[in-house]
Enzyme design. Structure first.
Site, PDB file in Angstrom:
ATOM      1  N   ASN A 103       0.835  -1.201   0.000  1.00 53.80           N
ATOM      2  CA  ASN A 103       0.000   0.000   0.000  1.00 53.80           C
ATOM      3  C   ASN A 103       0.869   1.250   0.000  1.00 53.80           C
ATOM      4  O   ASN A 103       0.375   2.350  -0.142  1.00 53.80           O
ATOM      5  CB  ASN A 103      -0.940   0.020   1.215  1.00 53.80           C
TER       6      ASN A 103
ATOM      7  N   CYS B 160      -1.264   4.759   5.760  1.00 55.27           N
ATOM      8  CA  CYS B 160      -2.103   4.592   6.955  1.00 55.27           C
ATOM      9  C   CYS B 160      -1.515   5.218   8.208  1.00 55.27           C
ATOM     10  O   CYS B 160      -2.230   5.531   9.140  1.00 55.27           O
ATOM     11  CB  CYS B 160      -2.342   3.121   7.243  1.00 55.27           C
TER      12      CYS B 160
HETATM   13  N1  PMP Z   1      -3.881  -3.664   4.976  1.00 51.10           N
HETATM   14  C1  PMP Z   1      -3.531  -2.698   4.129  1.00 51.10           C
HETATM   15  C2  PMP Z   1      -2.555  -2.997   3.037  1.00 51.10           C
HETATM   16  C3  PMP Z   1      -4.076  -1.404   4.284  1.00 51.10           C
HETATM   17  O1  PMP Z   1      -3.705  -0.430   3.443  1.00 51.10           O
HETATM   18  C4  PMP Z   1      -4.987  -1.151   5.318  1.00 51.10           C
HETATM   19  C5  PMP Z   1      -5.553   0.229   5.531  1.00 51.10           C
HETATM   20  N2  PMP Z   1      -6.507   0.541   4.549  1.00 51.10           N
HETATM   21  C6  PMP Z   1      -5.337  -2.217   6.173  1.00 51.10           C
HETATM   22  C7  PMP Z   1      -4.767  -3.443   5.985  1.00 51.10           C
HETATM   23  C8  PMP Z   1      -6.309  -2.034   7.291  1.00 51.10           C
HETATM   24  O2  PMP Z   1      -7.615  -2.079   6.789  1.00 51.10           O
HETATM   25  P1  PMP Z   1      -8.857  -1.654   7.704  1.00 51.10           P
HETATM   26  O3  PMP Z   1      -8.686  -0.209   7.985  1.00 51.10           O
HETATM   27  O4  PMP Z   1     -10.060  -1.995   6.847  1.00 51.10           O
HETATM   28  O5  PMP Z   1      -8.835  -2.487   8.925  1.00 51.10           O
END
Ligand code: PMP
Length: 389
Positions: A151, A325
């Protein structure tokens, strides 16, 4: 002037068509799928319809889909739930160095429970080498977890090869597919994936909903115990508007992904070509070809990503630095460090991620503004000026 949003990797607007499908489930169709009356039946039908739509999106069967509150919860279930259920078979788990922070932290927790975790290094582009991963496997290995794509730097992993290896060795294979969702055609059969985490927002559905795909025959311990929803593996009244929203988002994505990906690839390649050409001492982070169509991740010598982000913010352009994130931390991105960059280089990085509601002029704004900002910040940087002399 139009606000330009180039940070789709950290959050996406919910598609208005998704909102429209969700709306009835807040009031008119408010039932609880656990109820046996007519109102409950309507909710049960919607829940099972949603399961079907998600299953189709990833080439799975309906009963392999478990609804959760997001990918973080799905990965907790996949790793902790699987490890606890299968600890008699072995206590060893393998992950990669470039996993999302949620996987790293789950792995740390598993270590505190007495499991052993090996972390496979990546190459300079952030890619796992399958032969190196294979060398980490022992007869105690029960689970491999490698994210489908980063990501941050957008590098796509050799998922089918890892899936094949895991299958040959009779080891469960989990992938966090959040970054790849909506950009790569996900097919759990083709790639031999046993457990997969998905998040609704990454396909323009609402936040706070996700899915754990779990192949038939695989077992996990539940982490949330209660009324026995989701086959007793994830208790709690189902978030019906969210679940309907995620499945609507998956349907739209399945239809629109091919053309959307082409459009993003155009944006990405234009941004990469122009910025590398127009900015001296600039570099591309991540893989030159095995990368997400929506991701352009740069490194500029002699300046800080935060400075660039704030200057761009003043000009109405939203981008990200480091990890999408967790960019509020001052720690350099563990993914960039894993690719061999030193702290100073990692801090000079900037991520652009494109999405559904971008228009051509958004990319042009990025291409025009970034070189000017880099030049201005470098002019103020004694380190960069001294190095150029
Ligand atoms: N894995 C990846 C690669 C992310 O980018 C994210 C954040 N979007 C997450 C996990 C966590 O996802 P969530 O916020 O739906 O728990």
């Amino acid at each position: 002037m139009r606000e330009v949003y180039l940070d789709y990797q950290s959050a996406k607007p919910v598609d208005p068509r998704v909102i429209e499908e969700m709306m009835p489930y807040f009031h008119d169709l408010f039932g609880n799928p656990s109820s046996l009356h007519k109102v409950g039946d309507v909710a049960t039908d919607a829940l099972e319809q949603s399961r079907k739509r998600i299953a189709k999106f990833i080439n799975a069967d309906d009963d392999e889909i478990l609804f959760t509150s997001g990918a973080t919860e799905s990965s907790n279930m996949a790793l902790i739930g699987y490890a606890l259920k299968n600890k008699k078979k072995g206590n060893h788990i393998v992950i990669s160095e470039v996993e999302h922070i949620s996987i790293h932290n789950i792995a740390k927790y598993l270590v505190s429970l007495g499991f052993e975790v090996s972390t496979v290094p990546v190459d300079q582009f952030g890619r796992v080498r399958v032969e190196k991963l294979e060398r980490r496997l022992t007869d105690k290995t029960i689970l491999i977890s490698v994210g489908y794509a980063s990501n941050e730097i957008g590098t796509v992993q050799p998922i089918a090869e890892i899936g094949k290896l895991a299958k040959e060795r009779n080891i469960a294979f989990h992938t966090d597919a959040v970054a790849a969702e909506g950009l790569i055609d996900l097919d759990v059969e083709r790639d031999n994936i046993d457990l997969m985490s998905l998040s609704s927002n990454d396909i323009y559905g609402p936040k706070g909903v996700g899915v754990l795909y779990m192949k038939k025959g695989y077992r996990i311990n539940p982490l949330i115990i209660g009324g026995g929803q989701e086959r007793g593996l994830r208790s709690g009244t189902e978030n019906m508007p969210g679940i309907v929203g995620m499945s609507a988002a998956a349907d739209i994505m399945a239809k629109e992904m091919p053309s959307e990906v082409e459009r993003f690839r155009g944006y990405r390649d234009k941004a990469i070509t122009h910025i590398l050409e127009d900015v001296p001492d600039s570099h591309l982070n991540g893989h030159p070809t095995e990368r997400l169509a929506s991701n352009a991740h740069f490194r500029f010598d002699g300046i800080e990503g935060e400075g660039m982000l704030l200057s761009l913010k003043d000009l109405g352009v939203s981008v990200s630095t480091g990890s999408a994130c967790t960019s509020k931390t001052l720690e350099p991105s563990h993914t960039l460090i894993a690719t061999g960059l030193v702290h100073e280089e990692a801090h000079g990085s900037l991520q652009l991620s494109f999405g559904r509601f971008n228009i051509d002029s958004d990319v042009d704004r990025a291409i025009e503004t970034i070189p000017q900002i880099v030049a201005r910040l470098r002019g103020l940087s004694p380190i960069y000026v001294a190095r150029r002399r």
